[in-house]
Design a protein around this motif. Structure first.
Motif, mmCIF file in Angstrom:
data_model
loop_
_atom_site.group_PDB
_atom_site.id
_atom_site.type_symbol
_atom_site.label_atom_id
_atom_site.label_comp_id
_atom_site.label_asym_id
_atom_site.label_seq_id
_atom_site.Cartn_x
_atom_site.Cartn_y
_atom_site.Cartn_z
ATOM 1 N N MET A 8 0.837 -1.172 0.000
ATOM 2 C CA MET A 8 0.000 0.000 0.000
ATOM 3 C C MET A 8 0.892 1.249 0.000
ATOM 4 O O MET A 8 1.943 1.266 0.610
ATOM 5 N N ARG A 9 0.426 2.263 -0.697
ATOM 6 C CA ARG A 9 1.118 3.552 -0.706
ATOM 7 C C ARG A 9 0.292 4.562 0.074
ATOM 8 O O ARG A 9 -0.933 4.470 0.111
ATOM 9 N N LEU A 10 0.990 5.505 0.699
ATOM 10 C CA LEU A 10 0.326 6.546 1.472
ATOM 11 C C LEU A 10 0.762 7.917 0.998
ATOM 12 O O LEU A 10 1.874 8.091 0.498
ATOM 13 N N VAL A 11 -0.128 8.869 1.189
ATOM 14 C CA VAL A 11 0.222 10.274 1.035
ATOM 15 C C VAL A 11 -0.060 10.921 2.391
ATOM 16 O O VAL A 11 -1.096 10.662 3.015
ATOM 17 N N ALA A 12 0.887 11.698 2.869
ATOM 18 C CA ALA A 12 0.740 12.391 4.150
ATOM 19 C C ALA A 12 1.016 13.867 3.931
ATOM 20 O O ALA A 12 1.898 14.236 3.149
ATOM 21 N N GLU A 13 0.239 14.682 4.606
ATOM 22 C CA GLU A 13 0.475 16.122 4.572
ATOM 23 C C GLU A 13 0.635 16.598 6.002
ATOM 24 O O GLU A 13 -0.165 16.261 6.871
ATOM 25 N N PHE A 14 1.702 17.353 6.253
ATOM 26 C CA PHE A 14 1.903 17.879 7.599
ATOM 27 C C PHE A 14 2.203 19.369 7.536
ATOM 28 O O PHE A 14 2.776 19.872 6.575
ATOM 29 N N THR A 15 1.752 20.039 8.570
ATOM 30 C CA THR A 15 1.981 21.469 8.724
ATOM 31 C C THR A 15 2.603 21.691 10.086
ATOM 32 O O THR A 15 2.127 21.140 11.086
ATOM 33 N N THR A 16 3.669 22.476 10.122
ATOM 34 C CA THR A 16 4.305 22.796 11.391
ATOM 35 C C THR A 16 3.971 24.243 11.739
ATOM 36 O O THR A 16 3.847 25.100 10.870
ATOM 37 N N GLU A 17 3.826 24.498 13.018
ATOM 38 C CA GLU A 17 3.528 25.841 13.502
ATOM 39 C C GLU A 17 4.559 26.224 14.550
ATOM 40 O O GLU A 17 5.154 25.353 15.158
ATOM 41 N N PRO A 18 4.804 27.482 14.808
ATOM 42 C CA PRO A 18 4.061 28.645 14.349
ATOM 43 C C PRO A 18 4.441 29.029 12.921
ATOM 44 O O PRO A 18 5.542 28.761 12.462
ATOM 45 N N PHE A 19 3.455 29.609 12.238
ATOM 46 C CA PHE A 19 3.684 30.107 10.888
ATOM 47 C C PHE A 19 4.521 31.375 10.957
ATOM 48 O O PHE A 19 4.411 32.146 11.902
ATOM 49 N N HIS A 20 5.309 31.581 9.945
ATOM 50 C CA HIS A 20 6.056 32.831 9.797
ATOM 51 C C HIS A 20 5.552 33.489 8.526
ATOM 52 O O HIS A 20 5.115 32.810 7.598
ATOM 53 N N GLY A 21 5.657 34.786 8.467
ATOM 54 C CA GLY A 21 5.216 35.506 7.277
ATOM 55 C C GLY A 21 6.138 35.240 6.102
ATOM 56 O O GLY A 21 6.755 34.189 5.987
ATOM 57 N N GLU A 22 6.236 36.178 5.248
ATOM 58 C CA GLU A 22 7.072 36.042 4.052
ATOM 59 C C GLU A 22 8.536 35.902 4.437
ATOM 60 O O GLU A 22 8.940 36.230 5.540
ATOM 61 N N GLY A 23 9.319 35.420 3.508
ATOM 62 C CA GLY A 23 10.747 35.246 3.751
ATOM 63 C C GLY A 23 11.103 33.779 3.880
ATOM 64 O O GLY A 23 10.397 32.906 3.395
ATOM 65 N N GLU A 24 12.190 33.540 4.542
ATOM 66 C CA GLU A 24 12.697 32.181 4.706
ATOM 67 C C GLU A 24 11.748 31.340 5.553
ATOM 68 O O GLU A 24 11.192 31.832 6.538
ATOM 69 N N PRO A 25 11.575 30.065 5.200
ATOM 70 C CA PRO A 25 10.745 29.181 6.036
ATOM 71 C C PRO A 25 11.381 29.009 7.413
ATOM 72 O O PRO A 25 12.611 29.062 7.548
ATOM 73 N N PRO A 26 10.570 28.784 8.436
ATOM 74 C CA PRO A 26 11.120 28.595 9.777
ATOM 75 C C PRO A 26 11.935 27.301 9.882
ATOM 76 O O PRO A 26 11.723 26.360 9.114
ATOM 77 N N ALA A 27 12.821 27.281 10.854
ATOM 78 C CA ALA A 27 13.714 26.131 11.046
ATOM 79 C C ALA A 27 12.937 24.841 11.240
ATOM 80 O O ALA A 27 13.345 23.784 10.743
ATOM 81 N N HIS A 28 11.819 24.888 11.956
ATOM 82 C CA HIS A 28 11.061 23.656 12.211
ATOM 83 C C HIS A 28 10.462 23.088 10.922
ATOM 84 O O HIS A 28 10.406 21.880 10.753
ATOM 85 N N ALA A 29 10.055 23.950 10.001
ATOM 86 C CA ALA A 29 9.501 23.474 8.726
ATOM 87 C C ALA A 29 10.594 22.838 7.868
ATOM 88 O O ALA A 29 10.380 21.791 7.251
ATOM 89 N N LEU A 30 11.757 23.463 7.843
ATOM 90 C CA LEU A 30 12.870 22.910 7.064
ATOM 91 C C LEU A 30 13.383 21.608 7.658
ATOM 92 O O LEU A 30 13.715 20.677 6.926
ATOM 93 N N ALA A 31 13.428 21.519 8.986
ATOM 94 C CA ALA A 31 13.889 20.286 9.634
ATOM 95 C C ALA A 31 12.938 19.128 9.324
ATOM 96 O O ALA A 31 13.382 18.003 9.070
ATOM 97 N N ALA A 32 11.645 19.403 9.316
ATOM 98 C CA ALA A 32 10.668 18.362 8.990
ATOM 99 C C ALA A 32 10.839 17.898 7.544
ATOM 100 O O ALA A 32 10.819 16.697 7.259
#
Length: 80
Positions: free
Chosen positions: A1-25
Protein backbone atom coordinates in the motif's frame (compact mmCIF):
# COMPACT_ATOMS: atom_id res chain seq x y z
CA UNK A 1 0.00 0.00 0.00
CA UNK A 2 1.12 3.55 -0.71
CA UNK A 3 0.33 6.55 1.47
CA UNK A 4 0.22 10.27 1.04
CA UNK A 5 0.74 12.39 4.15
CA UNK A 6 0.48 16.12 4.57
CA UNK A 7 1.90 17.88 7.60
CA UNK A 8 1.98 21.47 8.72
CA UNK A 9 4.31 22.80 11.39
CA UNK A 10 3.53 25.84 13.50
CA UNK A 11 4.06 28.65 14.35
CA UNK A 12 3.68 30.11 10.89
CA UNK A 13 6.06 32.83 9.80
CA UNK A 14 5.22 35.51 7.28
CA UNK A 15 7.07 36.04 4.05
CA UNK A 16 10.75 35.25 3.75
CA UNK A 17 12.70 32.18 4.71
CA UNK A 18 10.74 29.18 6.04
CA UNK A 19 11.12 28.59 9.78
CA UNK A 20 13.71 26.13 11.05
CA UNK A 21 11.06 23.66 12.21
CA UNK A 22 9.50 23.47 8.73
CA UNK A 23 12.87 22.91 7.06
CA UNK A 24 13.89 20.29 9.63
CA UNK A 25 10.67 18.36 8.99
CA UNK A 26 11.24 18.51 5.23
CA UNK A 27 14.84 17.34 5.59
CA UNK A 28 13.75 14.38 7.72
CA UNK A 29 11.24 13.32 5.06
CA UNK A 30 13.80 13.73 2.28
CA UNK A 31 16.39 11.74 4.23
CA UNK A 32 13.88 8.88 4.39
CA UNK A 33 13.71 8.88 0.59
CA UNK A 34 10.10 10.02 0.33
CA UNK A 35 8.72 12.00 -2.60
CA UNK A 36 8.29 15.49 -1.06
CA UNK A 37 6.47 18.67 -2.06
CA UNK A 38 7.28 21.63 0.18
CA UNK A 39 4.77 24.48 0.18
CA UNK A 40 4.05 27.64 2.14
CA UNK A 41 1.29 26.01 4.20
CA UNK A 42 2.54 22.46 4.49
CA UNK A 43 4.56 19.58 3.13
CA UNK A 44 3.18 16.59 1.25
CA UNK A 45 5.04 13.28 1.16
CA UNK A 46 4.33 10.05 -0.69
CA UNK A 47 5.73 6.57 -0.48
CA UNK A 48 5.34 2.99 0.62
CA UNK A 49 3.18 2.75 3.75
CA UNK A 50 5.95 1.34 5.96
CA UNK A 51 8.42 3.99 4.78
CA UNK A 52 5.96 6.83 5.33
CA UNK A 53 4.97 5.66 8.81
CA UNK A 54 8.62 5.26 9.89
CA UNK A 55 9.58 8.62 8.39
CA UNK A 56 6.74 10.48 10.11
CA UNK A 57 8.23 9.69 13.51
CA UNK A 58 11.47 11.35 12.40
CA UNK A 59 9.54 14.27 10.90
CA UNK A 60 7.76 14.88 14.21
CA UNK A 61 10.95 14.62 16.24
CA UNK A 62 12.81 16.99 13.91
CA UNK A 63 10.06 19.63 13.81
CA UNK A 64 9.54 19.64 17.57
CA UNK A 65 13.27 19.71 18.29
CA UNK A 66 13.62 22.80 16.06
CA UNK A 67 10.86 24.80 17.74
CA UNK A 68 7.52 23.66 16.35
CA UNK A 69 4.69 24.31 18.79
CA UNK A 70 2.30 22.07 16.86
CA UNK A 71 2.38 19.61 13.98
CA UNK A 72 -0.85 18.84 12.15
CA UNK A 73 -0.88 15.61 10.16
CA UNK A 74 -3.22 13.96 7.64
CA UNK A 75 -2.56 10.53 6.13
CA UNK A 76 -4.49 8.83 3.32
CA UNK A 77 -4.01 5.67 1.25
CA UNK A 78 -3.26 6.24 -2.44
CA UNK A 79 -4.84 4.10 -5.13
CA UNK A 80 -2.43 2.20 -7.33
Amino acid sequence: MRLVAEFTTEPFHGEGEPPAHALAALQAAEAAGLDCEFGPLGTTVRGDADEVVRALADVLRAALARGASRVTLQVEPVDG
